[in-house]
Design a protein around this motif. Structure first.
Motif, PDB file in Angstrom:
ATOM      1  N   VAL A  69       0.828  -1.206   0.000  1.00  0.00           N
ATOM      2  CA  VAL A  69       0.000   0.000   0.000  1.00  0.00           C
ATOM      3  C   VAL A  69       0.868   1.263   0.000  1.00  0.00           C
ATOM      4  O   VAL A  69       1.809   1.379   0.783  1.00  0.00           O
ATOM      5  N   VAL A  70       0.547   2.162  -0.922  1.00  0.00           N
ATOM      6  CA  VAL A  70       1.111   3.511  -0.869  1.00  0.00           C
ATOM      7  C   VAL A  70       0.133   4.299  -0.002  1.00  0.00           C
ATOM      8  O   VAL A  70      -0.988   4.580  -0.416  1.00  0.00           O
ATOM      9  N   ALA A  71       0.539   4.606   1.234  1.00  0.00           N
ATOM     10  CA  ALA A  71      -0.396   5.160   2.220  1.00  0.00           C
ATOM     11  C   ALA A  71      -0.505   6.666   2.035  1.00  0.00           C
ATOM     12  O   ALA A  71      -0.007   7.461   2.833  1.00  0.00           O
ATOM     13  N   ASP A  72      -1.205   7.071   0.962  1.00  0.00           N
ATOM     14  CA  ASP A  72      -1.221   8.503   0.627  1.00  0.00           C
ATOM     15  C   ASP A  72      -2.055   9.337   1.610  1.00  0.00           C
ATOM     16  O   ASP A  72      -1.679  10.456   1.940  1.00  0.00           O
ATOM     17  N   TYR A  73      -3.167   8.779   2.118  1.00  0.00           N
ATOM     18  CA  TYR A  73      -3.911   9.544   3.125  1.00  0.00           C
ATOM     19  C   TYR A  73      -3.076   9.765   4.391  1.00  0.00           C
ATOM     20  O   TYR A  73      -3.282  10.717   5.128  1.00  0.00           O
ATOM     21  N   PRO A 115     -12.015   2.751  -2.258  1.00  0.00           N
ATOM     22  CA  PRO A 115     -13.028   3.278  -1.338  1.00  0.00           C
ATOM     23  C   PRO A 115     -13.460   2.291  -0.254  1.00  0.00           C
ATOM     24  O   PRO A 115     -13.616   2.673   0.909  1.00  0.00           O
ATOM     25  N   ALA A 116     -13.658   1.030  -0.597  1.00  0.00           N
ATOM     26  CA  ALA A 116     -14.183   0.074   0.390  1.00  0.00           C
ATOM     27  C   ALA A 116     -13.199  -0.130   1.548  1.00  0.00           C
ATOM     28  O   ALA A 116     -13.600  -0.355   2.686  1.00  0.00           O
ATOM     29  N   LEU A 117     -11.911  -0.027   1.251  1.00  0.00           N
ATOM     30  CA  LEU A 117     -10.905  -0.136   2.321  1.00  0.00           C
ATOM     31  C   LEU A 117     -11.141   0.973   3.350  1.00  0.00           C
ATOM     32  O   LEU A 117     -11.160   0.725   4.565  1.00  0.00           O
ATOM     33  N   ASN A 118     -11.355   2.182   2.859  1.00  0.00           N
ATOM     34  CA  ASN A 118     -11.523   3.323   3.768  1.00  0.00           C
ATOM     35  C   ASN A 118     -12.808   3.235   4.579  1.00  0.00           C
ATOM     36  O   ASN A 118     -12.874   3.716   5.704  1.00  0.00           O
ATOM     37  N   GLN A 119     -13.816   2.592   4.010  1.00  0.00           N
ATOM     38  CA  GLN A 119     -15.075   2.473   4.741  1.00  0.00           C
ATOM     39  C   GLN A 119     -14.939   1.557   5.965  1.00  0.00           C
ATOM     40  O   GLN A 119     -15.680   1.682   6.937  1.00  0.00           O
ATOM     41  N   LEU A 120     -13.967   0.640   5.928  1.00  0.00           N
ATOM     42  CA  LEU A 120     -13.750  -0.241   7.085  1.00  0.00           C
ATOM     43  C   LEU A 120     -13.332   0.543   8.324  1.00  0.00           C
ATOM     44  O   LEU A 120     -13.478   0.086   9.452  1.00  0.00           O
ATOM     45  N   LEU A 121     -12.790   1.742   8.092  1.00  0.00           N
ATOM     46  CA  LEU A 121     -12.315   2.558   9.215  1.00  0.00           C
ATOM     47  C   LEU A 121     -13.435   2.822  10.230  1.00  0.00           C
ATOM     48  O   LEU A 121     -13.188   2.859  11.432  1.00  0.00           O
ATOM     49  N   LEU A 122     -14.669   3.000   9.749  1.00  0.00           N
ATOM     50  CA  LEU A 122     -15.746   3.377  10.678  1.00  0.00           C
ATOM     51  C   LEU A 122     -16.041   2.293  11.711  1.00  0.00           C
ATOM     52  O   LEU A 122     -15.947   2.557  12.914  1.00  0.00           O
ATOM     53  N   ALA A 164      -7.143  -1.106   8.826  1.00  0.00           N
ATOM     54  CA  ALA A 164      -7.980  -1.337   7.637  1.00  0.00           C
ATOM     55  C   ALA A 164      -7.105  -1.721   6.437  1.00  0.00           C
ATOM     56  O   ALA A 164      -7.466  -2.590   5.639  1.00  0.00           O
ATOM     57  N   ASP A 165      -5.920  -1.066   6.314  1.00  0.00           N
ATOM     58  CA  ASP A 165      -4.985  -1.418   5.232  1.00  0.00           C
ATOM     59  C   ASP A 165      -4.605  -2.901   5.304  1.00  0.00           C
ATOM     60  O   ASP A 165      -4.471  -3.579   4.286  1.00  0.00           O
ATOM     61  N   ILE A 166      -4.414  -3.371   6.523  1.00  0.00           N
ATOM     62  CA  ILE A 166      -3.939  -4.749   6.708  1.00  0.00           C
ATOM     63  C   ILE A 166      -5.087  -5.740   6.567  1.00  0.00           C
ATOM     64  O   ILE A 166      -4.964  -6.778   5.910  1.00  0.00           O
ATOM     65  N   LEU A 167      -6.233  -5.385   7.175  1.00  0.00           N
ATOM     66  CA  LEU A 167      -7.304  -6.377   7.291  1.00  0.00           C
ATOM     67  C   LEU A 167      -8.213  -6.443   6.057  1.00  0.00           C
ATOM     68  O   LEU A 167      -8.875  -7.446   5.841  1.00  0.00           O
ATOM     69  N   PHE A 168      -8.209  -5.389   5.236  1.00  0.00           N
ATOM     70  CA  PHE A 168      -9.102  -5.429   4.061  1.00  0.00           C
ATOM     71  C   PHE A 168      -8.766  -6.631   3.186  1.00  0.00           C
ATOM     72  O   PHE A 168      -9.625  -7.235   2.561  1.00  0.00           O
ATOM     73  N   ARG A 339      -7.279  -4.326  -8.627  1.00  0.00           N
ATOM     74  CA  ARG A 339      -7.204  -5.624  -7.942  1.00  0.00           C
ATOM     75  C   ARG A 339      -7.536  -5.466  -6.455  1.00  0.00           C
ATOM     76  O   ARG A 339      -8.282  -6.261  -5.884  1.00  0.00           O
ATOM     77  N   ALA A 340      -6.985  -4.423  -5.819  1.00  0.00           N
ATOM     78  CA  ALA A 340      -7.221  -4.218  -4.382  1.00  0.00           C
ATOM     79  C   ALA A 340      -8.693  -3.903  -4.129  1.00  0.00           C
ATOM     80  O   ALA A 340      -9.264  -4.340  -3.122  1.00  0.00           O
ATOM     81  N   SER A 341      -9.334  -3.167  -5.043  1.00  0.00           N
ATOM     82  CA  SER A 341     -10.747  -2.808  -4.852  1.00  0.00           C
ATOM     83  C   SER A 341     -11.640  -4.038  -4.871  1.00  0.00           C
ATOM     84  O   SER A 341     -12.607  -4.120  -4.097  1.00  0.00           O
ATOM     85  N   ALA A 342     -11.338  -4.980  -5.736  1.00  0.00           N
ATOM     86  CA  ALA A 342     -12.158  -6.200  -5.795  1.00  0.00           C
ATOM     87  C   ALA A 342     -12.079  -6.930  -4.456  1.00  0.00           C
ATOM     88  O   ALA A 342     -13.097  -7.397  -3.924  1.00  0.00           O
ATOM     89  N   VAL A 343     -10.882  -6.986  -3.885  1.00  0.00           N
ATOM     90  CA  VAL A 343     -10.700  -7.664  -2.595  1.00  0.00           C
ATOM     91  C   VAL A 343     -11.409  -6.875  -1.481  1.00  0.00           C
ATOM     92  O   VAL A 343     -12.105  -7.439  -0.630  1.00  0.00           O
ATOM     93  N   ALA A 344     -11.236  -5.545  -1.498  1.00  0.00           N
ATOM     94  CA  ALA A 344     -11.834  -4.703  -0.447  1.00  0.00           C
ATOM     95  C   ALA A 344     -13.359  -4.754  -0.514  1.00  0.00           C
ATOM     96  O   ALA A 344     -14.039  -4.787   0.520  1.00  0.00           O
TER      97      ALA A 344
END
Ligand code: ATP
Ligand code: MG
Length: 359
Positions: A69-73, A115-122, A164-168, A339-344
């Motif tokens: 992950v390039v952790a840009d946020y 996007p789905a990765l970030n939604q896990l944050l909540l 979330a980066d790790i668990l998605f 690819r990451a979005s499909a998994v997330a």
């Protein structure tokens, strides 16, 4: 390091966070999934290379599935502006590819594009207390070095975002430097609490409990004696020229004792340079120190500089070739995000389902 040469397997206990991970890796690389990453805040340095990057390439070459992950946020945790974000992001990909990560085998992506990765944050944020966020020692250290006058909410919550980066992608192994261990603990806590609160109907767990994978150099020091960091002006970048490398190492802090030894506790600065030379020469640090003997700091720096420049020569040559095609670097990120979005998406669906969300 060259990608043409098969990387040696990661087997030493020192290189692995836990014995369980060690056994699993040797037996069956395909049973693991790895997530690691970096902030696009500047060029990768030797601390990254020996702290995690080399381990990532070894794991990839052993056949372990890899997400990077390039952790840009995460750039805006400790600064007001995401300065030169596109340039830093592309250069990060450049460093990855030069070091031997292969975008066909490793999914390289920016988390803001998933996007789905970030939604896990909540839901994840609901699983940790403010007191827990408050006592994270790495966050405290970063606040001390922060460029902001006020500490942002993101500074306290980014370790949960990192969970979330790790668990998605349900990673179970995370090759990291020592500063990341408190964050790994947050990810493990989030996974455990989520699994306890929201099991599948059959009682099975949604998330694995990820384990840290520490290298033999979990905390390489910079020229000022603190952690080598992109943002602290104390690092040797992988892409630096040989002259720049010599200049930076010449300016490194050492001590007055002419006799060079390897004693990380009492002589951390000298020992970090010895370790650097030893890692590049693939020898024991004690043997490197012994050879320099009474040569003093000047000889130590000369040996460290020559070792680094020789070791990085093939990587730097590849880096220069790859740098010519910026379009390719951006394409790597686009493919990775897809690819990451499909998994997330799949993980988020599962999370919403066990939580009882409608639709
Ligand atoms: P910044 O100063 O912007 O925070 P950084 O140099 O700390 O940059 P990160 O992107 O925060 O780099 O860290 C990426 C990964 O590299 C993490 O796993 C971290 O533990 C590892 N790492 C960073 N610096 C070192 C170091 N000096 N020694 C070993 N590992 C390191
Ligand atoms: Mg950092």
């Amino acid at each position: 390091m060259t990608t043409e040469t098969a990387a040696p397997p990661v087997t030493s206990a020192a290189a692995l966070g836990t014995a369980a991970a060690e056994t699993g890796l040797i037996d069956d690389p395909t049973a693991h999934r790895v997530l690691t990453g970096d902030r696009p805040t500047g060029p990768l340095h030797l601390g990254h290379y020996f702290g995690t990057l080399r381990n990532r390439v070894r794991l990839q070459d052993q056949g372990v599935e890899m997400f990077v992950v390039v952790a840009d946020y995460q750039v805006i945790t400790d600064r007001d502006l995401a300065d030169r974000l596109a340039e830093h992001t592309e250069n990060l990909v450049l460093d990855y590819l030069a070091a031997g990560l292969d975008p066909e085998r490793s999914t390289i992506f920016a988390h803001s594009a998933v996007p789905a990765l970030n939604q896990l944050l909540l839901p994840f944020l609901s699983l940790v207390s403010v007191a827990e966020l408050n006592r994270n020692p790495t966050v405290k250290d970063e606040i001390a070095h922060s460029r902001q006058s006020a500490v942002s909410g993101l500074m306290f919550t980014y370790p949960v975002h990192q969970a979330a980066d790790i668990l998605f992608c349900k990673a179970d192994l995370v090759p990291v430097g020592q500063d990341q261990l408190p964050h790994l603990e947050v990810a493990r806590t989030v996974a455990r609490r989520f699994n306890e609160r929201y099991p599948h109907a059959d009682g099975s767990a949604v998330f694995p409990r990820p384990q840290a994978l520490l290298s033999d150099a979990p905390m390489l020091l910079g020229t000022d004696g603190g952690k080598m960091s992109k943002s602290r002006g104390n690092a040797v970048a992988l892409g630096a020229t040989e002259d720049e490398t010599a200049r930076i190492i010449r300016g490194a802090r050492t001590d007055a004792d002419r006799r060079i030894g390897y004693d990380p506790v009492d002589r951390p600065e000298v020992s970090s340079l010895v370790l650097l030379a030893a890692l590049c020469q693939d020898r024991a640090p004690e043997a490197v120190a012994e050879e320099i003997g009474d040569g003093g700091a000047a000889a130590l720096k000369r040996v460290a500089t020559e070792s680094v420049n020789e070791y990085l020569r093939p990587l730097r040559a590849r880096r220069a070739e790859l740098a010519a095609d910026r379009g390719h670097l951006r394409q790597v990120l686009r493919d990775g995000a897809e690819r990451a979005s499909a998994v997330a998406d799949a993980t988020l669906r599962e999370v919403r389902e066990v939580m009882g969300a409608v639709i």
